[in-house]
Design a protein around this motif. Structure first.
Motif, PDB file in Angstrom:
ATOM      1  N   SER A 126       0.831  -1.194   0.000  1.00 47.25           N
ATOM      2  CA  SER A 126       0.000   0.000   0.000  1.00 47.25           C
ATOM      3  C   SER A 126       0.872   1.254   0.000  1.00 47.25           C
ATOM      4  O   SER A 126       0.581   2.223  -0.736  1.00 47.25           O
ATOM      5  N   GLU A 127       1.943   1.252   0.789  1.00 49.58           N
ATOM      6  CA  GLU A 127       2.862   2.386   0.801  1.00 49.58           C
ATOM      7  C   GLU A 127       3.533   2.563  -0.556  1.00 49.58           C
ATOM      8  O   GLU A 127       3.681   3.699  -1.053  1.00 49.58           O
ATOM      9  N   ASP A 128       3.937   1.447  -1.185  1.00 51.76           N
ATOM     10  CA  ASP A 128       4.557   1.514  -2.508  1.00 51.76           C
ATOM     11  C   ASP A 128       3.581   2.059  -3.549  1.00 51.76           C
ATOM     12  O   ASP A 128       3.949   2.876  -4.400  1.00 51.76           O
ATOM     13  N   VAL A 129       2.315   1.609  -3.475  1.00 50.30           N
ATOM     14  CA  VAL A 129       1.305   2.087  -4.425  1.00 50.30           C
ATOM     15  C   VAL A 129       1.085   3.578  -4.228  1.00 50.30           C
ATOM     16  O   VAL A 129       0.986   4.334  -5.206  1.00 50.30           O
ATOM     17  N   ASP A 130       1.016   4.030  -2.982  1.00 51.44           N
ATOM     18  CA  ASP A 130       0.853   5.463  -2.712  1.00 51.44           C
ATOM     19  C   ASP A 130       2.030   6.263  -3.270  1.00 51.44           C
ATOM     20  O   ASP A 130       1.854   7.326  -3.874  1.00 51.44           O
ATOM     21  N   ARG A 131       3.242   5.744  -3.083  1.00 49.21           N
ATOM     22  CA  ARG A 131       4.436   6.434  -3.565  1.00 49.21           C
ATOM     23  C   ARG A 131       4.429   6.493  -5.097  1.00 49.21           C
ATOM     24  O   ARG A 131       4.669   7.558  -5.698  1.00 49.21           O
ATOM     25  N   VAL A 132       4.110   5.388  -5.755  1.00 53.61           N
ATOM     26  CA  VAL A 132       4.084   5.358  -7.223  1.00 53.61           C
ATOM     27  C   VAL A 132       2.957   6.229  -7.754  1.00 53.61           C
ATOM     28  O   VAL A 132       3.119   6.912  -8.773  1.00 53.61           O
ATOM     29  N   THR A 133       1.809   6.241  -7.062  1.00 52.66           N
ATOM     30  CA  THR A 133       0.694   7.101  -7.483  1.00 52.66           C
ATOM     31  C   THR A 133       1.117   8.565  -7.427  1.00 52.66           C
ATOM     32  O   THR A 133       0.802   9.345  -8.343  1.00 52.66           O
ATOM     33  N   GLY A 134       1.843   8.935  -6.381  1.00 54.10           N
ATOM     34  CA  GLY A 134       2.346  10.311  -6.288  1.00 54.10           C
ATOM     35  C   GLY A 134       3.290  10.631  -7.431  1.00 54.10           C
ATOM     36  O   GLY A 134       3.242  11.731  -8.009  1.00 54.10           O
ATOM     37  N   LYS A 135       4.170   9.698  -7.800  1.00 53.40           N
ATOM     38  CA  LYS A 135       5.106   9.917  -8.907  1.00 53.40           C
ATOM     39  C   LYS A 135       4.353  10.043 -10.223  1.00 53.40           C
ATOM     40  O   LYS A 135       4.706  10.887 -11.063  1.00 53.40           O
ATOM     41  N   ILE A 136       3.322   9.225 -10.414  1.00 54.33           N
ATOM     42  CA  ILE A 136       2.543   9.290 -11.669  1.00 54.33           C
ATOM     43  C   ILE A 136       1.822  10.630 -11.763  1.00 54.33           C
ATOM     44  O   ILE A 136       1.786  11.264 -12.836  1.00 54.33           O
ATOM     45  N   LYS A 137       1.238  11.092 -10.657  1.00 52.71           N
ATOM     46  CA  LYS A 137       0.553  12.390 -10.662  1.00 52.71           C
ATOM     47  C   LYS A 137       1.547  13.501 -10.986  1.00 52.71           C
ATOM     48  O   LYS A 137       1.248  14.420 -11.756  1.00 52.71           O
ATOM     49  N   ALA A 139       4.336  13.175 -12.706  1.00 48.55           N
ATOM     50  CA  ALA A 139       4.700  13.059 -14.110  1.00 48.55           C
ATOM     51  C   ALA A 139       3.579  13.576 -15.006  1.00 48.55           C
ATOM     52  O   ALA A 139       3.840  14.234 -16.030  1.00 48.55           O
ATOM     53  N   ASN A 140       2.315  13.303 -14.659  1.00 52.28           N
ATOM     54  CA  ASN A 140       1.190  13.792 -15.449  1.00 52.28           C
ATOM     55  C   ASN A 140       1.121  15.317 -15.407  1.00 52.28           C
ATOM     56  O   ASN A 140       0.814  15.960 -16.428  1.00 52.28           O
ATOM     57  N   ASN A 141       1.394  15.907 -14.257  1.00 52.55           N
ATOM     58  CA  ASN A 141       1.429  17.369 -14.155  1.00 52.55           C
ATOM     59  C   ASN A 141       2.517  17.945 -15.041  1.00 52.55           C
ATOM     60  O   ASN A 141       2.330  18.965 -15.718  1.00 52.55           O
ATOM     61  N   THR A 142       3.695  17.304 -15.020  1.00 51.85           N
ATOM     62  CA  THR A 142       4.795  17.759 -15.847  1.00 51.85           C
ATOM     63  C   THR A 142       4.434  17.655 -17.325  1.00 51.85           C
ATOM     64  O   THR A 142       4.730  18.540 -18.122  1.00 51.85           O
ATOM     65  N   MET A 143       3.773  16.551 -17.712  1.00 52.65           N
ATOM     66  CA  MET A 143       3.369  16.339 -19.117  1.00 52.65           C
ATOM     67  C   MET A 143       2.324  17.372 -19.524  1.00 52.65           C
ATOM     68  O   MET A 143       2.361  17.879 -20.650  1.00 52.65           O
ATOM     69  N   SER A 144       1.418  17.703 -18.633  1.00 50.57           N
ATOM     70  CA  SER A 144       0.384  18.687 -18.998  1.00 50.57           C
ATOM     71  C   SER A 144       0.996  20.078 -19.141  1.00 50.57           C
ATOM     72  O   SER A 144       0.539  20.885 -19.957  1.00 50.57           O
ATOM     73  N   LYS A 145       2.041  20.391 -18.404  1.00 50.19           N
ATOM     74  CA  LYS A 145       2.708  21.673 -18.534  1.00 50.19           C
ATOM     75  C   LYS A 145       3.467  21.742 -19.860  1.00 50.19           C
ATOM     76  O   LYS A 145       3.566  22.802 -20.473  1.00 50.19           O
TER      77      LYS A 145
END
Length: 147
Positions: A126-137, A139-145
């Motif tokens: 669960s901690e790993d999923v939370d950490r990866v979800t944060g990284k994906i968000k 990365a998505n913010n960076t891609m949208s910029k």
């Protein structure tokens, strides 16, 4: 309801007092314990309407033990030997039951340990999923910029 419980407690105390009194006369007037032996409203209300007959009443004479086909041909020594044999059988059965219960206890402890380990693994995941979800968000913010 409290008064009913107090009445029930008083009846039980009377029964206990009668049971503790070995000098009770057989020609004494009937007591609450005697009335408990037969069907009555008090008994059924106290026992919740159980229809099971009374098997034993404190202070009542006990039936004489009857001989069985197994004990009838035996003398005193034979009866003692039979008693020892029965006790050894019961001890053996209790030892077997004890071994089974210990095995069940060990199985239960092993299951508990396994569940604890699985819970730790799930917490880490669960901690790993939370950490990866944060990284994906991120990365998505960076891609949208960039777009």
């Amino acid at each position: 309801m409290v008064t009913r419980l107090q009445d029930d407690c008083e009846q039980l105390n009377q029964i206990l007092a009668i049971a503790r009194n070995p000098n009770r006369r057989s020609n004494a007037p009937p007591t609450s314990a005697d009335s408990m032996a037969g069907p009555s409203n008090q008994r059924s209300s106290l026992l919740g309407g159980a229809s099971r007959p009374v098997a034993r009443v404190f202070g009542a004479p006990q039936p004489v033990p009857e001989e069985t086909a197994e004990t009838r041909p035996l003398d005193d020594r034979g009866l003692v030997q039979l008693q020892h044999h029965k006790m050894k059988e019961q001890d053996s059965q209790l030892d077997n039951l004890s071994a089974i219960l210990q095995r069940q206890m060990h199985i239960g402890q092993a299951i508990s340990t396994e569940i604890d380990e699985q819970n730790e693994i799930l917490d880490q995941m669960s901690e790993d999923v939370d950490r990866v979800t944060g990284k994906i968000k991120k990365a998505n913010n960076t891609m949208s910029k960039l777009s």
